[in-house]
Scaffold this motif. Structure first.
Motif, mmCIF file in Angstrom:
data_model
loop_
_atom_site.group_PDB
_atom_site.id
_atom_site.type_symbol
_atom_site.label_atom_id
_atom_site.label_comp_id
_atom_site.label_asym_id
_atom_site.label_seq_id
_atom_site.Cartn_x
_atom_site.Cartn_y
_atom_site.Cartn_z
ATOM 1 N N ILE A 1 -24.292 -21.992 14.518
ATOM 2 C CA ILE A 1 -24.226 -21.495 15.890
ATOM 3 C C ILE A 1 -22.792 -21.182 16.305
ATOM 4 O O ILE A 1 -22.555 -20.243 17.080
ATOM 5 N N SER A 2 -21.822 -21.904 15.767
ATOM 6 C CA SER A 2 -20.424 -21.617 16.116
ATOM 7 C C SER A 2 -20.019 -20.212 15.687
ATOM 8 O O SER A 2 -19.065 -19.643 16.240
ATOM 9 N N GLY A 3 -20.736 -19.648 14.724
ATOM 10 C CA GLY A 3 -20.444 -18.288 14.274
ATOM 11 C C GLY A 3 -21.223 -17.215 15.001
ATOM 12 O O GLY A 3 -21.031 -16.025 14.734
ATOM 13 N N GLU A 4 -22.104 -17.621 15.938
ATOM 14 C CA GLU A 4 -22.977 -16.652 16.605
ATOM 15 C C GLU A 4 -22.861 -16.653 18.128
ATOM 16 O O GLU A 4 -23.318 -15.706 18.772
ATOM 17 N N ILE A 5 -22.283 -17.683 18.711
ATOM 18 C CA ILE A 5 -22.274 -17.789 20.177
ATOM 19 C C ILE A 5 -21.277 -16.816 20.811
ATOM 20 O O ILE A 5 -20.214 -16.533 20.261
ATOM 21 N N ASN B 1 -31.289 -12.958 32.033
ATOM 22 C CA ASN B 1 -32.480 -13.242 31.223
ATOM 23 C C ASN B 1 -33.496 -12.107 31.299
ATOM 24 O O ASN B 1 -34.072 -11.695 30.286
ATOM 25 N N ASP B 2 -33.720 -11.607 32.518
ATOM 26 C CA ASP B 2 -34.698 -10.535 32.699
ATOM 27 C C ASP B 2 -34.303 -9.281 31.929
ATOM 28 O O ASP B 2 -35.163 -8.566 31.383
ATOM 29 N N LEU B 3 -32.999 -9.010 31.877
ATOM 30 C CA LEU B 3 -32.530 -7.793 31.217
ATOM 31 C C LEU B 3 -32.416 -7.931 29.703
ATOM 32 O O LEU B 3 -32.449 -6.933 28.979
ATOM 33 N N LEU B 4 -32.275 -9.175 29.217
ATOM 34 C CA LEU B 4 -32.018 -9.378 27.791
ATOM 35 C C LEU B 4 -33.223 -9.877 27.007
ATOM 36 O O LEU B 4 -33.166 -9.941 25.778
ATOM 37 N N LYS B 5 -34.293 -10.253 27.699
ATOM 38 C CA LYS B 5 -35.486 -10.711 26.986
ATOM 39 C C LYS B 5 -36.014 -9.616 26.060
ATOM 40 O O LYS B 5 -36.020 -8.441 26.411
ATOM 41 N N GLY B 6 -36.447 -10.037 24.877
ATOM 42 C CA GLY B 6 -37.035 -9.089 23.946
ATOM 43 C C GLY B 6 -36.027 -8.402 23.055
ATOM 44 O O GLY B 6 -36.403 -7.617 22.188
ATOM 45 N N HIS B 7 -34.735 -8.676 23.251
ATOM 46 C CA HIS B 7 -33.705 -8.087 22.392
ATOM 47 C C HIS B 7 -33.414 -9.014 21.214
ATOM 48 O O HIS B 7 -33.859 -10.172 21.187
ATOM 49 N N ASP B 8 -32.646 -8.517 20.255
ATOM 50 C CA ASP B 8 -32.364 -9.277 19.037
ATOM 51 C C ASP B 8 -31.226 -10.263 19.255
ATOM 52 O O ASP B 8 -30.237 -10.288 18.504
ATOM 53 N N ILE B 9 -31.367 -11.077 20.283
ATOM 54 C CA ILE B 9 -30.385 -12.109 20.597
ATOM 55 C C ILE B 9 -31.132 -13.331 21.123
ATOM 56 O O ILE B 9 -32.276 -13.232 21.560
ATOM 57 N N ALA B 10 -30.478 -14.474 21.070
ATOM 58 C CA ALA B 10 -31.034 -15.690 21.668
ATOM 59 C C ALA B 10 -30.351 -15.901 23.020
ATOM 60 O O ALA B 10 -29.135 -16.030 23.095
ATOM 61 N N ILE B 11 -31.156 -15.898 24.079
ATOM 62 C CA ILE B 11 -30.624 -16.149 25.415
ATOM 63 C C ILE B 11 -30.692 -17.648 25.697
ATOM 64 O O ILE B 11 -31.373 -18.386 24.984
ATOM 65 N N PRO B 12 -29.980 -18.133 26.713
ATOM 66 C CA PRO B 12 -29.970 -19.579 26.972
ATOM 67 C C PRO B 12 -31.374 -20.154 27.161
ATOM 68 O O PRO B 12 -32.215 -19.562 27.841
ATOM 69 N N TYR B 13 -31.581 -21.308 26.526
ATOM 70 C CA TYR B 13 -32.855 -22.014 26.634
ATOM 71 C C TYR B 13 -32.679 -23.160 27.620
ATOM 72 O O TYR B 13 -31.710 -23.918 27.536
ATOM 73 N N GLU B 14 -33.597 -23.290 28.547
ATOM 74 C CA GLU B 14 -33.511 -24.337 29.565
ATOM 75 C C GLU B 14 -34.749 -25.219 29.476
ATOM 76 O O GLU B 14 -35.872 -24.761 29.681
ATOM 77 N N GLU B 15 -34.539 -26.503 29.154
ATOM 78 C CA GLU B 15 -35.639 -27.450 29.096
ATOM 79 C C GLU B 15 -36.254 -27.641 30.480
ATOM 80 O O GLU B 15 -35.577 -27.519 31.499
ATOM 81 N N ASP B 16 -37.542 -27.989 30.496
ATOM 82 C CA ASP B 16 -38.233 -28.200 31.765
ATOM 83 C C ASP B 16 -37.596 -29.320 32.581
ATOM 84 O O ASP B 16 -37.605 -29.294 33.813
ATOM 85 N N TYR B 17 -37.057 -30.338 31.879
ATOM 86 C CA TYR B 17 -36.483 -31.487 32.582
ATOM 87 C C TYR B 17 -35.081 -31.211 33.146
ATOM 88 O O TYR B 17 -34.490 -32.047 33.815
ATOM 89 N N ASN B 18 -34.576 -30.045 32.908
ATOM 90 C CA ASN B 18 -33.172 -29.779 33.171
ATOM 91 C C ASN B 18 -33.000 -28.690 34.222
ATOM 92 O O ASN B 18 -33.747 -27.714 34.248
ATOM 93 N N ARG B 19 -32.023 -28.867 35.088
ATOM 94 C CA ARG B 19 -31.630 -27.792 36.004
ATOM 95 C C ARG B 19 -30.224 -27.354 35.609
ATOM 96 O O ARG B 19 -29.239 -27.964 35.976
ATOM 97 N N HIS B 20 -30.177 -26.316 34.817
ATOM 98 C CA HIS B 20 -28.953 -25.739 34.256
ATOM 99 C C HIS B 20 -28.109 -25.134 35.386
ATOM 100 O O HIS B 20 -28.648 -24.485 36.283
ATOM 101 N N VAL B 21 -26.788 -25.348 35.342
ATOM 102 C CA VAL B 21 -25.919 -24.749 36.361
ATOM 103 C C VAL B 21 -24.995 -23.677 35.777
ATOM 104 O O VAL B 21 -24.088 -23.204 36.447
ATOM 105 N N TYR B 22 -25.217 -23.296 34.534
ATOM 106 C CA TYR B 22 -24.581 -22.121 33.932
ATOM 107 C C TYR B 22 -23.078 -22.040 34.175
ATOM 108 O O TYR B 22 -22.563 -21.059 34.683
ATOM 109 N N HIS B 23 -22.399 -23.119 33.774
ATOM 110 C CA HIS B 23 -20.935 -23.014 33.689
ATOM 111 C C HIS B 23 -20.580 -21.818 32.818
ATOM 112 O O HIS B 23 -19.650 -21.065 33.116
ATOM 113 N N LEU B 24 -21.344 -21.655 31.757
ATOM 114 C CA LEU B 24 -21.220 -20.482 30.892
ATOM 115 C C LEU B 24 -22.611 -19.911 30.633
ATOM 116 O O LEU B 24 -23.590 -20.656 30.564
#
Length: 370
Positions: free
Chosen positions: A336-340, A261-284
């Protein structure tokens, strides 16, 4: 430098002695089917998730299928779910004779849009299957509220989110049933197939226990037609070793995601979004990027492996075209299936490797701006 999207060998080497000892122990006991390792794993996983019962089955697809049957889902019923998932989620519904009803995804989290579920409820609706995709939770409070008001079962597809939290509760322990996959690439993965059904409901647990052994609760006495879907004793022994490390490994995944996230912020891509209520474990670790296929080829040519989960929504698969969905019905899923694109992600991935991946990705983006 070649960087695979998954690398199981690093993790396997780190626990090799423990795994060898666990396998040897099973062989020495000579109990290979539904032995003590399966029973202990069921108890340990249930305790970890925070439910009373765990039932080991042959794979994650069977976990969903048997859970649906145990909840009374059958011919003529409808089950609401997402089209943006592995086909097994929907296969399990169809195996019961029921009909999948698709709700589009939230374009930020890629999980089912809970705000659109209620409009799909009919007199035939019997259950909702939220899929906790890529390692993060669907909006379970809204889903549980809808289920409560309409008398629906909630069966969590937690195949990609072992250890993830929703408002401090472990996924797989919030709905009526949680379903796990122990496929080797999962956060908690075996050395082959495996799955588990989790529940607080004793009747559901007992029904699944019977379904997995040909509808039997006593040897050679069969109350109904069931299946042969038993978690292997060797896999259970391996998984018990790995369960001890799951929190550490998930912490390492989150650390890697933060570095991405730190390296990709500000680029022309969407990085993973994590809701406040969620603790993501990044299977992918999944980004959205224009010219996805071109980007994947560019990275591959430079030794960086990536993956696409999933390039075609289930609603568009030939096996489910009979349902009659078109792109305008599920626009987010189709777009999104065409962009992920899933970038390399596993606990043992190094910071240097992440920096190489991001460097090559940035080179691709710069080239597109020239």
């Amino acid at each position: 430098m070649n960087i695979p999207v998954f690398d199981l060998t690093r993790q396997n080497r780190s626990i090799e002695k423990e795994i060898d000892s666990a396998i040897k122990g099973v062989i020495e006991k000579g109990k290979f089917i539904l032995g003590p390792e399966v029973s202990m794993l069921e108890e340990e996983v249930a305790s970890y998730i925070g439910v009373d019962f765990g039932v080991g089955v042959a794979n994650g697809t069977d976990a969903l299928h048997l859970a649906l049957l145990a909840c009374g889902i059958g011919a003529g019923d409808e089950v609401i779910t997402t089209p943006f998932t592995f086909i097994a989620t929907c296969e399990a519904i169809s195996y019961c004779g029921a009909r999948p009803v698709f709700v589009d995804i939230d374009p930020r989290t890629y999980t089912i849009d809970a705000n659109r579920i209620e409009e799909k409820v009919t007199e035939h609706t019997k259950a909702i299957i939220p899929v906790h995709l890529y390692g993060q939770s669907a909006d379970m409070d809204k889903i549980m509220d809808i289920a409560s008001r309409y008398g629906l079962r909630v069966i969590e597809d937690t195949a990609q989110a072992f250890g993830a939290d929703y408002k401090g509760r472990k996924l797989g322990g919030i709905g009526d049933v949680g379903c796990l996959s122990f496929f080797p690439t999962k956060n908690l993965g075996g050395y082959g197939d495996g799955g588990m059904v989790l529940t607080q409901d004793k009747e559901i647990a007992e029904k699944v226990r019977m379904l997995r052994v040909h509808g039997s609760s006593k040897k050679y006495i069969h109350s109904f037609l069931g299946f042969n879907s038993r978690l292997d004793e060797l896999q259970a022994a391996i998984l018990r070793v790995k369960l001890k490390y799951i929190d550490l490994w998930n912490k390492m995944r989150r650390k890697n995601a933060t570095h991405y996230n730190d390296l990709l912020k500000g680029h022309d891509i969407a990085i993973p979004y994590e809701e406040d209520y969620n603790r993501h474990v990044y299977h992918l670790y999944v980004i959205c990027i224009a010219n996805r296929d071109e980007c994947q080829s560019y990275l591959s040519e430079r030794g960086i492996s990536t993956a696409i989960h999933y390039s075609i929504p289930v609603s568009k698969q030939d096996a489910f075209k009979y349902l009659g969905y078109v792109e305008k019905d599920l626009p987010n899923s189709h777009r999104i299936s065409g962009e992920i694109l899933a970038l390399p992600m596993y606990p043992e991935l190094t910071e240097d490797e992440i920096e190489v991946v991001c460097g090559k990705l940035n080179d691709f983006l710069k080239r597109g701006r020239l």
